[in-house]
Design an enzyme around this catalytic site. Structure first.
Site, PDB file in Angstrom:
ATOM      1  N   SER A 126       0.839  -1.200   0.000  1.00  0.00           N
ATOM      2  CA  SER A 126       0.000   0.000   0.000  1.00  0.00           C
ATOM      3  C   SER A 126       0.880   1.259   0.000  1.00  0.00           C
ATOM      4  CB  SER A 126      -0.960  -0.044   1.190  1.00  0.00           C
ATOM      5  OG  SER A 126      -1.904   0.995   1.140  1.00  0.00           O
ATOM      6  N   HIS A 161      -4.465  -0.711  -4.225  1.00  0.00           N
ATOM      7  CA  HIS A 161      -5.893  -1.032  -3.991  1.00  0.00           C
ATOM      8  C   HIS A 161      -6.740  -0.767  -5.228  1.00  0.00           C
ATOM      9  CE1 HIS A 161      -4.515  -0.935   0.145  1.00  0.00           C
ATOM     10  NE2 HIS A 161      -4.320   0.373   0.104  1.00  0.00           N
TER      11      HIS A 161
END
Length: 229
Positions: A126, A161
């Site tokens: 991330s 994501h």
């Protein structure tokens, strides 16, 4: 003298289960040239959250690796030496903007660049996946999805994501409207290997989760893109 291979492994987000997380962690280890690795964890993006730090130790405790972490939110003394003594650096997720502000305020970009050029395997999930790029699409500034400047070890842009429809649509929109350069979108549960700044491999621990290359005219599965570069 052989050329030093500069390698980054970017993971779009944690998987849907501890098992898939473990697969991604093992994928990183399998890309090391050593049997026993000195692995360092940076939890800056989560403000050095103890739970995330403990999770790091638990994940890698039975791998025969030497493990340590560095709390950059409280102190940077000795970070240069700590970082350059590692084989693998793993950067955790959290608030990308917060993490990069600490890095930039303390001029740590140059330390990471030195580690990269030395051949340390830089990895992360991330925030820890996208920080290495020239530009990032992030919602960490608190105003929705916006471009954010990374530390530019890899040219172009990236967003994690990207199985999130709103995020991938915003990423595509920003590239088409010249707010971001061409770049890479990485789904949760997906790891992309970059060698010398170029994508070379895509690994997914979740069915139907992928990574993509996007420019103004194209969105292409990254595995197909790699075949043609």
């Amino acid at each position: 003298m052989s050329k030093i291979e500069k390698k980054i492994i970017a993971i779009g987000g944690v998987g849907v289960s501890p098992e898939s997380d473990k697969e991604l962690d093992n994928f990183i280890l399998n890309h090391s040239k050593k049997m026993k690795n000195n692995i360092g964890f940076l939890g800056t993006a989560s403000k050095d959250d103890k739970e995330k730090i403990n999770k790091f130790y638990k994940r890698f405790e039975n791998t025969g690796s030497e493990l340590s972490h560095f709390n950059l939110t409280s102190n940077i003394d000795g970070f240069h030496e700590w970082l350059l003594s590692k084989d693998i650096v793993y950067v955790g997720g959290g608030n990308t903007f917060y993490m990069l502000e600490i890095w930039k305020k303390n001029s740590l970009e140059q330390v990471f660049k030195k580690a990269y050029e030395k051949g340390l395997l830089l990895s992360g999930v991330s925030a820890g996946a996208v920080c290495w790029f020239e530009w990032i699409l992030s919602d960490s500034m608190g105003r929705g999805f916006e471009p954010l400047k990374g530390i530019n070890l890899i040219e172009g842009s990236c967003t994690p994501h990207s199985d999130n429809i709103e995020r991938i649509n915003e990423f595509e929109f920003n590239i088409k409207n010249n707010k971001l350069p061409s770049g890479f979108a990485i789904d949760d549960g997906v790891a992309v290997v970059f060698i010398d700044g170029k994508p070379t491999e895509v690994y997914s621990s979740i069915n139907n989760h992928n990574a993509y290359f996007l420019d103004k005219n194209t969105k292409i599965n990254l595995k197909e893109y790699i075949k043609n570069i």
